[in-house]
Design a protein around this motif. Structure first.
Motif, mmCIF file in Angstrom:
data_model
loop_
_atom_site.group_PDB
_atom_site.id
_atom_site.type_symbol
_atom_site.label_atom_id
_atom_site.label_comp_id
_atom_site.label_asym_id
_atom_site.label_seq_id
_atom_site.Cartn_x
_atom_site.Cartn_y
_atom_site.Cartn_z
ATOM 1 N N SER A 1 -60.390 -17.170 -35.477
ATOM 2 C CA SER A 1 -59.994 -16.585 -34.190
ATOM 3 C C SER A 1 -59.149 -17.558 -33.387
ATOM 4 O O SER A 1 -58.309 -17.143 -32.585
ATOM 5 N N ALA A 2 -59.380 -18.861 -33.579
ATOM 6 C CA ALA A 2 -58.630 -19.862 -32.823
ATOM 7 C C ALA A 2 -58.480 -21.132 -33.653
ATOM 8 O O ALA A 2 -59.379 -21.509 -34.404
ATOM 9 N N ILE A 3 -57.330 -21.749 -33.518
ATOM 10 C CA ILE A 3 -57.092 -23.111 -33.998
ATOM 11 C C ILE A 3 -56.782 -23.949 -32.770
ATOM 12 O O ILE A 3 -55.855 -23.632 -32.019
ATOM 13 N N MET A 4 -57.557 -25.008 -32.549
ATOM 14 C CA MET A 4 -57.381 -25.854 -31.383
ATOM 15 C C MET A 4 -56.990 -27.252 -31.861
ATOM 16 O O MET A 4 -57.747 -27.892 -32.598
ATOM 17 N N VAL A 5 -55.819 -27.711 -31.446
ATOM 18 C CA VAL A 5 -55.260 -28.965 -31.940
ATOM 19 C C VAL A 5 -55.287 -30.012 -30.837
ATOM 20 O O VAL A 5 -54.651 -29.857 -29.789
ATOM 21 N N ASP A 6 -56.031 -31.082 -31.094
ATOM 22 C CA ASP A 6 -56.123 -32.206 -30.150
ATOM 23 C C ASP A 6 -55.884 -33.492 -30.933
ATOM 24 O O ASP A 6 -56.807 -34.253 -31.213
ATOM 25 N N LEU A 7 -54.633 -33.711 -31.309
ATOM 26 C CA LEU A 7 -54.253 -34.856 -32.132
ATOM 27 C C LEU A 7 -53.233 -35.708 -31.386
ATOM 28 O O LEU A 7 -52.256 -35.178 -30.847
ATOM 29 N N ASP A 8 -53.453 -37.018 -31.368
ATOM 30 C CA ASP A 8 -52.509 -37.942 -30.750
ATOM 31 C C ASP A 8 -51.450 -38.345 -31.764
ATOM 32 O O ASP A 8 -51.687 -38.344 -32.972
ATOM 33 N N SER A 9 -50.287 -38.724 -31.249
ATOM 34 C CA SER A 9 -49.251 -39.272 -32.108
ATOM 35 C C SER A 9 -49.501 -40.758 -32.284
ATOM 36 O O SER A 9 -49.564 -41.504 -31.306
ATOM 37 N N SER A 10 -49.664 -41.193 -33.517
ATOM 38 C CA SER A 10 -49.966 -42.600 -33.775
ATOM 39 C C SER A 10 -48.711 -43.456 -33.816
ATOM 40 O O SER A 10 -48.795 -44.676 -33.889
#
Length: 461
Positions: free
Chosen positions: A343-352
């Motif tokens: 139902s949802a994809i939640m993306v919380d990724l930092d750029s390294s």
């Protein structure tokens, strides 16, 4: 001789140059000295802006490191120094920022009181000869003496103490710390936070800490004097305290009618969380919204920290995997398994690989092929929710991100977090007729508990 060598190099501005050296403390035995008489030498760190070539008359500013916080990554690393410089650009276009504080070998107290110093600081006059010596030669045009303001640093911390420093194979050094937060006009709060050394200003996760008893404000201020973690427990599964996580949860409101329909049919909505941090978002979605949650985290040490310090608990409906979340989205899309209908994809990724400060997500996450893969594993009424910190050095990247999302998804929404950094983008697989039309729905009511007023900040773009 070492200082003379550094001064020779600093006569001209060179984008992104960073140097530091020790200097005899001119504040020693003076009433304006914030560091005590044990700090016979000061650490002087100089950073030139990476954003643009120096103007004909470059501007320089300085900042005194708050007492007791000189070993904090915000003030002791180039990454923290860079963020301070970039965040000061709203006040004045700086070409150079000088940080002055005790040498890093000087120990910090275990519990740091974060009282703000008066502004303007009386130490400015005693430091002025040093500051002028560190100005680039071009700042003295027409024989004028440049103004070198002493900037003040203020945040909402009243007290802080480190709990644990560990190193992960992917994110590097990370810090768990307990802090007392000034929440004016609301009562002060005791919280636990997670920060990464590579992005020291960015709080990855924070949760409220609770005690068995119900102490007043004075007891909260003294709570950190105990052995860290001895009587404090993280509060999970309730209202999120991290503003950008509140905004990410609020993004689910665009598909709330579809989620309510799934619940009524007896099916649990599924959510894929790319990036776990301390796990606060996963726990709130699992416990508050009763979702089936799959979390993906690249660093197994981060997961250990989340379990041991932030209350992350895995069960039948909350599972975590160690791996590359972007690669996992690709693989799930290729396999086409029917039970991967999220139902949802939640993306919380930092750029390294951010060169000019904090940014999120990684550029790879915004490639059309990855977004198409994400859409493939979403339900026909699903949504893709993305935490974005646009790079300070290139505003065009955010516009490009919006353009690609428009090519892949049907509708796009934006939630301004209001902190000057984060924006949450919400993209839907199918058109959405209305938002917040049925405020009586169970998902909508639970979202209000988790996300507060952010449900009113959603706007279509």
């Amino acid at each position: 001789m070492a200082v003379c060598s550094e001064l020779e190099r600093l006569q001209h501005v060179e984008p992104s140059r960073f140097v530091s050296f020790s200097f005899p403390n001119p504040l020693l035995h003076d009433a304006s000295n914030p560091y005590g008489d044990d700090a016979g030498f000061l650490r002087v760190a100089v950073l030139d802006s990476p954003l643009h070539p120096a103007p004909p008359s470059p501007r320089t500013a300085a900042m005194l490191v708050p007492a007791g916080r000189h070993r904090d990554w915000i003030f002791s690393t180039r990454a923290g120094h860079l963020h301070l410089l970039l965040s000061s650009q709203s006040q004045c276009q700086l070409s150079r920022l000088i940080l002055i504080g005790p040498e890093l070998s000087v120990p910090s107290p275990r519990v740091v009181s974060c009282a703000a110093r008066p502004d303007p600081d009386p130490a400015h006059g005693r430091l002025l000869p040093l500051l002028l010596a560190l100005c680039p030669r071009a700042a003295f045009g027409d024989n004028a003496i440049p103004d070198v303001p002493l900037l003040s640093f203020q945040d909402d911390l009243l007290r802080l103490t480190p709990v644990r420093i560990v190193t992960g194979p992917v994110v590097g050094e990370m810090l768990v710390e307990d802090v007392v937060i000034d929440c004016t006009p609301h009562p002060i709060e005791l919280r636990r936070r997670l920060r990464f050394k590579r992005m020291p200003f960015l709080v990855q996760t924070q949760v409220r800490l609770v005690r068995q008893s119900s102490p007043g404000n004075s007891s909260l201020l003294e709570a950190l004097d105990d052995v860290p973690g001895s009587s404090l427990q993280p509060e999970v599964g309730v209202e999120l305290v991290q503003p950008y996580l509140q905004a990410m949860a609020a993004g689910l409101a665009v598909i709330a009618p579809s989620l309510d329909e799934s619940v009524r049919s007896g099916a649990k909505p599924r959510c894929l969380c790319a990036g776990i941090g301390g796990g606060a978002l996963l726990m709130s979605i699992r416990m508050g919204l009763h979702f089936d949650v799959l979390g993906v985290e690249a660093d197994d040490v981060v997961l250990d920290v989340a379990r041991n310090h932030f209350g992350l608990v895995e069960d039948e409906f909350l599972q975590v995997r160690v791996g590359d979340a972007i690669q996992m989205i690709r693989e799930l899309a290729l396999r086409g398994e029917p039970d991967m209908n999220f139902s949802a994809i939640m993306v919380d990724l930092d750029s390294s690989d951010a060169i000019c400060g904090i940014s999120a997500p990684p550029l790879e996450m915004t490639q059309e092929s990855i977004l198409l893969a994400a859409r493939t594993i979403l339900h026909r009424n699903g949504t893709f929710i993305l935490n974005v910190i646009p790079p300070a050095a290139d505003g065009s990247l955010y516009k490009g991100m919006i353009y690609v999302l428009r090519q892949v998804f049907s509708e796009l929404y934006e939630i301004d977090v209001g902190n000057g950094e984060n924006v949450v983008l919400v993209a839907t697989v199918s058109p959405v007729e209305t938002i917040l039309a049925d405020s009586s729905g169970s998902i909508q009511m639970e979202l209000r508990k988790l996300a507060g007023d952010f449900l009113e900040h959603i706007r279509r773009i």
